[in-house]
Structures are given as C-alpha cells and as structure tokens.
Design a protein around this motif. Structure first.
Motif, PDB file in Angstrom:
ATOM      1  N   GLN A 159      34.814  41.851  39.037  1.00  0.00           N
ATOM      2  CA  GLN A 159      35.971  40.986  38.768  1.00  0.00           C
ATOM      3  C   GLN A 159      35.823  40.323  37.403  1.00  0.00           C
ATOM      4  O   GLN A 159      36.785  40.154  36.675  1.00  0.00           O
ATOM      5  CB  GLN A 159      36.097  39.933  39.878  1.00  0.00           C
ATOM      6  CG  GLN A 159      37.447  39.204  39.910  1.00  0.00           C
ATOM      7  CD  GLN A 159      37.563  38.099  38.883  1.00  0.00           C
ATOM      8  OE1 GLN A 159      36.603  37.404  38.589  1.00  0.00           O
ATOM      9  NE2 GLN A 159      38.750  37.944  38.313  1.00  0.00           N
ATOM     10  N   ARG A 160      34.589  39.952  37.061  1.00  0.00           N
ATOM     11  CA  ARG A 160      34.357  39.224  35.814  1.00  0.00           C
ATOM     12  C   ARG A 160      34.216  40.132  34.601  1.00  0.00           C
ATOM     13  O   ARG A 160      34.256  39.648  33.464  1.00  0.00           O
ATOM     14  CB  ARG A 160      33.090  38.365  35.958  1.00  0.00           C
ATOM     15  CG  ARG A 160      33.295  37.227  36.944  1.00  0.00           C
ATOM     16  CD  ARG A 160      32.059  36.365  37.072  1.00  0.00           C
ATOM     17  NE  ARG A 160      32.341  35.245  37.971  1.00  0.00           N
ATOM     18  CZ  ARG A 160      31.438  34.351  38.348  1.00  0.00           C
ATOM     19  NH1 ARG A 160      30.184  34.443  37.926  1.00  0.00           N
ATOM     20  NH2 ARG A 160      31.770  33.361  39.154  1.00  0.00           N
ATOM     21  N   LEU A 210      42.512  35.957  38.546  1.00  0.00           N
ATOM     22  CA  LEU A 210      42.278  35.608  37.143  1.00  0.00           C
ATOM     23  C   LEU A 210      40.855  35.106  36.940  1.00  0.00           C
ATOM     24  O   LEU A 210      40.277  35.277  35.881  1.00  0.00           O
ATOM     25  CB  LEU A 210      43.282  34.544  36.695  1.00  0.00           C
ATOM     26  CG  LEU A 210      44.764  34.920  36.859  1.00  0.00           C
ATOM     27  CD1 LEU A 210      45.645  33.833  36.268  1.00  0.00           C
ATOM     28  CD2 LEU A 210      45.066  36.266  36.205  1.00  0.00           C
ATOM     29  N   ASP A 211      40.282  34.452  37.954  1.00  0.00           N
ATOM     30  CA  ASP A 211      38.882  34.026  37.872  1.00  0.00           C
ATOM     31  C   ASP A 211      38.387  33.698  39.271  1.00  0.00           C
ATOM     32  O   ASP A 211      39.173  33.349  40.157  1.00  0.00           O
ATOM     33  CB  ASP A 211      38.723  32.798  36.961  1.00  0.00           C
ATOM     34  CG  ASP A 211      37.257  32.547  36.571  1.00  0.00           C
ATOM     35  OD1 ASP A 211      36.485  33.521  36.473  1.00  0.00           O
ATOM     36  OD2 ASP A 211      36.879  31.376  36.356  1.00  0.00           O
ATOM     37  N   VAL A 212      37.061  33.836  39.454  1.00  0.00           N
ATOM     38  CA  VAL A 212      36.380  33.451  40.697  1.00  0.00           C
ATOM     39  C   VAL A 212      35.161  32.644  40.279  1.00  0.00           C
ATOM     40  O   VAL A 212      34.378  33.095  39.442  1.00  0.00           O
ATOM     41  CB  VAL A 212      35.946  34.689  41.515  1.00  0.00           C
ATOM     42  CG1 VAL A 212      35.260  34.265  42.806  1.00  0.00           C
ATOM     43  CG2 VAL A 212      37.140  35.591  41.802  1.00  0.00           C
ATOM     44  N   THR A 213      35.000  31.461  40.855  1.00  0.00           N
ATOM     45  CA  THR A 213      33.909  30.577  40.417  1.00  0.00           C
ATOM     46  C   THR A 213      32.596  30.935  41.093  1.00  0.00           C
ATOM     47  O   THR A 213      32.561  31.602  42.130  1.00  0.00           O
ATOM     48  CB  THR A 213      34.241  29.120  40.756  1.00  0.00           C
ATOM     49  OG1 THR A 213      34.361  29.001  42.180  1.00  0.00           O
ATOM     50  CG2 THR A 213      35.533  28.674  40.089  1.00  0.00           C
ATOM     51  N   ASP A 214      31.486  30.455  40.516  1.00  0.00           N
ATOM     52  CA  ASP A 214      30.205  30.498  41.205  1.00  0.00           C
ATOM     53  C   ASP A 214      30.258  29.518  42.377  1.00  0.00           C
ATOM     54  O   ASP A 214      30.886  28.453  42.281  1.00  0.00           O
ATOM     55  CB  ASP A 214      29.080  30.082  40.250  1.00  0.00           C
ATOM     56  CG  ASP A 214      28.839  31.142  39.180  1.00  0.00           C
ATOM     57  OD1 ASP A 214      28.954  32.334  39.493  1.00  0.00           O
ATOM     58  OD2 ASP A 214      28.533  30.758  38.031  1.00  0.00           O
ATOM     59  N   ALA A 271      36.311  29.615  33.896  1.00  0.00           N
ATOM     60  CA  ALA A 271      36.421  30.141  32.531  1.00  0.00           C
ATOM     61  C   ALA A 271      37.842  30.022  31.990  1.00  0.00           C
ATOM     62  O   ALA A 271      38.059  30.133  30.788  1.00  0.00           O
ATOM     63  CB  ALA A 271      35.979  31.605  32.502  1.00  0.00           C
ATOM     64  N   VAL A 294      33.728  28.530  47.094  1.00  0.00           N
ATOM     65  CA  VAL A 294      34.079  29.448  46.013  1.00  0.00           C
ATOM     66  C   VAL A 294      35.586  29.311  45.767  1.00  0.00           C
ATOM     67  O   VAL A 294      36.376  29.345  46.718  1.00  0.00           O
ATOM     68  CB  VAL A 294      33.748  30.904  46.407  1.00  0.00           C
ATOM     69  CG1 VAL A 294      34.210  31.875  45.324  1.00  0.00           C
ATOM     70  CG2 VAL A 294      32.245  31.055  46.665  1.00  0.00           C
ATOM     71  N   PHE A 328      39.099  30.687  44.064  1.00  0.00           N
ATOM     72  CA  PHE A 328      39.818  31.856  43.558  1.00  0.00           C
ATOM     73  C   PHE A 328      41.054  31.372  42.816  1.00  0.00           C
ATOM     74  O   PHE A 328      41.872  30.649  43.390  1.00  0.00           O
ATOM     75  CB  PHE A 328      40.246  32.774  44.713  1.00  0.00           C
ATOM     76  CG  PHE A 328      39.079  33.359  45.454  1.00  0.00           C
ATOM     77  CD1 PHE A 328      38.438  32.641  46.451  1.00  0.00           C
ATOM     78  CD2 PHE A 328      38.614  34.624  45.150  1.00  0.00           C
ATOM     79  CE1 PHE A 328      37.347  33.173  47.120  1.00  0.00           C
ATOM     80  CE2 PHE A 328      37.525  35.170  45.812  1.00  0.00           C
ATOM     81  CZ  PHE A 328      36.892  34.438  46.798  1.00  0.00           C
TER      82      PHE A 328
END
Lengths: 263, 263
Positions: A54-55, B63-67, B74, B112, B114
């Motif tokens: 994904q990243r 568009l982004d997935v966090t730790d 980001a 997490v 999304f």
C-alpha cells in the motif's frame, strides 16, 4: 511430464505444461496475457507485506492477494498456485534453500499468496507504441539496480527501491512515459530519466540484478520501479518461511495485458 | 475554542480550527486540497480492512494507512488524527455510541487509521471540466444507494457495493467518465450509467444515504463507487471498537487534489 517446447498460446495450456513439470522461463508463453510475480508468506507476515505494498505502489503493484491457505486466485480461476508456476524458490530465514517445480508438499493453511504486476506487460505496450526494448532486442534480461532511495517501511519490512532500466531513444522518451503511466498496476510511469547518479547508481554497465544491456547512440536511460523491490525487502528482513517464483518463471494469468491499460 | 465560521483556505489552518473544537462540515474548507474518509480499527481487524481495500479499490481507495498506535499520516505531516477532524463517530460492536470532537482519550497503541479517498476531489474536477454537479447546485448531500452487487469479501468483512449518483447531462457523460477515470484514488470512473434497476436500485428519489437530488431535463444518472462502502461493511461485521469521521466532517490533508489526477 511433457517435452513440448513450443510456448502455448493459451494461459490455461501454459499452466498445464508447467503443472506437468515443464520448468522453463515463461517469457513468450501466452503472449498478451499478464504474467505476475509471486510472493507467499505466513499470515503472521502478510499484514506487513500488504502494508508495504500500500505504501509503495509503484514497486509493489498488487494484482491479487489470496485467502490464507487457498491456492486459488481471481486472476485465473482454474489455476493452482502450488503447482502451476514453472519453477519456485523456497526461502527459510531469508536464505534460498530449494528451487522446486511445485510446492504442494510445502503448502500450509496459514500461507497467503501475493501476485504482483510485472514489467512484461508494459514491454508489450512499449513495443506496440513503437518504442524499441533493447533487452528484448539483445535477448537479455533487463538491467536492475538497487537505488539509494528508501521505500516507505511497513512493520518489519524495509529496503531500497530497486529499479529496472531501459535505454530509450531520446525522441521516444515522452511516448515511453505516457504509455507506461497508463499502466499503474504494472509499475506505471518511470521514476527517473537520464541521471543514474541521482538514484545512487554508479555504473549502468554493472547492474545489481539481470544483465547489462547496451544502449544505442542517442538512447537515454529510463528507470522504472521494479518488482524485485519486495523480494529484496523480504529477504533482508528474513521471515522464517517464504515461497517466490524463480526469476523469469512467472505465474501466467488469464487476464489480458490490455485490462491493465488505463484510458 | 474558536467561533470563526469563515472556512480557512489553508489545510493546516483548517485543522487548527477543528483541533480547537470547531465542529462544522469540512465542505468548502481548504478548497483544492484533498479531504479523506477516516476509519480506525484495532490491529486485529486491520488486516481484514487492508485486504478488503486491495480487493475493492474503487469503493475503498486507500490514500494512507498509519503505523499501529501512531496518530500521524504522510498526507499531512503536522496533523494529529486524534484531534484534527471536526467531528468523529465512535462505534462499539457495530453500534454508534458517541460523536465527539476529539478522540484523544480513546486512542490506543493498537489502533490503525485508514485514510480513504473521497468524491469531493472529483467533484472539483468535474466542475473544472464544465460538468454541472447537481447536488452542489442544490446545496444537498449527494444521493447514495446500496446496490445488489456484492464487494469481494475479505476475512470477516463483506457487504454490498454502495454507490453515489450524480445526474449528468447526456452530452457530458463522456466528459464525466474521462475526468473521473483519471482519478482512480478518489473512486475513479463510474461503475454504471443510466439504468438504476441493473444495480438493484428501485427508486432514485429514495436514496439509502444522503439527500434526493433533482435531475434536470436530459440528465442521465451516473453511478460511482462510494466511500460509504467500507463503513457499511464494517458496521455489518461489528468489530468490537472502531472510530470514523462523522458524515461530512472529513480529514483535510495537505495533498492538492491535482496530485490525484493522472495523465
């Protein structure tokens, strides 16, 4: 076991040959159908891989991810991922331990298979658009290089972006960019044009993977994100168990290349 | 606490207002910057969500997935996802239990986040291309409908495709298709044009979510995959804990809409 060496035109026929034990590179088989990189990991590592993809969508364009334990993929409903590639690689703790022609005996209920887009698809599109592909002309594997550009890490997975390089006549660089930009699921537009040093590449004649490819006069080096990237990250982080395709021995899907060409 | 009601033009300024407690819909704030849907889940459910997105990229463009545990993304390096949305929804076992203006006290190390593309981005692109957007003209929320088309399931997550519908003048349907096809990260091309019955939609005047929107003479209904799809799947499968944005109260990113327009 078959001894046929004429590449099958049909994806199911190609897979049937491989399933029967034929262990040859898949280039030229079932032309016009998408071939995919394979990475198989235990479920415990699958989240990291999915997040890494994904990243880092340019080097790791996921075409399908299987349910844990299932050897079936939506990309080829009749296929069996345990037997239908011409050759596999088996990794333990990041070390290559075997290169069998099937992995049925190694399959486990917790294994997840990732099918990843491959530049074979866009090379066909480049040729269709009149852009010469020097590695094909020269009968060589494409040149690939580790860059000094890190991928976005994901859990235990990190590593450098790996790129493939194709020398393109300067006047055709815009065409090459446009043609591949329309295929984001098979790496998309180039990541860089012209200056290897800007990616930390010291010598184009000494690729880290694949073969050196000789440019023609007036060719400019064009760099694309490469499907070796996830394998490099994976091997660096040493999962206890993994299966991949052997280089050049891809999974032949039922999906036409044109399905991955956008408007 | 601020009482400012003039929408900020800058994304960081918009987020600062929301962080200070302003709880208003984000439509019209930081115009030209991408707004995102938010879904937050425990790590135990994150794999299912990530796989659901991979298998259903049109309704769930990530568009982004966090730790896990990190409130940073980001998409807006200075932002805090626990405080910087105007309003949240908190869900326990699939039931809505609260609509707070921050979730700092509910944050956990295993969460997490999304961030999912939103059709606000392509509505701007449609207007730029001369395609009228009736819901904006009428000051209403877009009409959304459950279809009879199932998403590809992923682990514990399954559910129907939800679509948004915009009436488009027949002569401008090709433009609307082309403009949105170039924005796959914000739902991409329409999934259907013209025949609501083919999607199992009985009455366009009775949407399942949002408001009825009145077509003009000669308008044709055009259906796009909708960001409500993942929320519908999530609520149907009842994870023990989840946080989402409140409808219309989106996360304002630092990413210009044009960054999601392809060649």
């Amino acid at each position: 076991m078959t001894t046929t060496l004429t590449p099958a035109a049909d994806p199911a026929a190609a897979r049937a040959h491989y399933r029967a034990g034929l262990a040859v590179p898949s280039s030229g088989w079932a032309p016009g159908y998408t071939q995919a990189n394979l990475v198989v990991l235990p479920r415990d590592w699958a989240y990291d891989m999915l997040l890494f993809a994904q990243r880092n969508p340019q080097p790791v364009p996921l075409l399908d991810v299987t349910d844990a334990g299932s050897p079936s993929t939506a990309l080829a409903p009749g296929a069996d991922l345990r037997t239908d590639l011409p050759r596999y690689r088996v990794w333990r703790d990041g070390e290559l331990v075997d290169e069998p022609t099937d992995v049925a005996d190694l399959w486990r209920p917790d294994l997840v298979a990732f099918l990843i887009g491959c530049s074979f698809s866009f090379e066909t599109a480049l040729l269709d658009a009149g852009v010469p592909v020097r590695n094909i002309e020269q009968g060589r594997n494409v040149s690939m290089y580790r860059t000094d550009r890190p991928c976005r890490p994901a859990g235990r997975l990190s590593g450098p972006l790996v790129v493939s390089m194709r020398p393109v006549p300067g006047a055709l660089v815009p065409t090459a960019v446009q043609v591949t930009a329309r295929m984001p699921q098979v790496h998309g537009a180039p990541v860089h044009v012209g200056a290897p040093g800007a990616l930390g590449i010291a010598d184009l004649a000494a690729p880290d993977f694949g073969d050196p490819v000789v440019p023609a006069d007036g060719d400019v080096p064009v760099f694309w994100a490469c499907g070796v990237t996830p394998q490099a990250a994976l091997m660096a982080s040493r999962p206890p168990f993994a299966i991949t395709h052997a280089p050049g021995h891809m999974f032949v899907t039922d999906v036409p290349d044109v399905a991955y060409r956008q408007l």
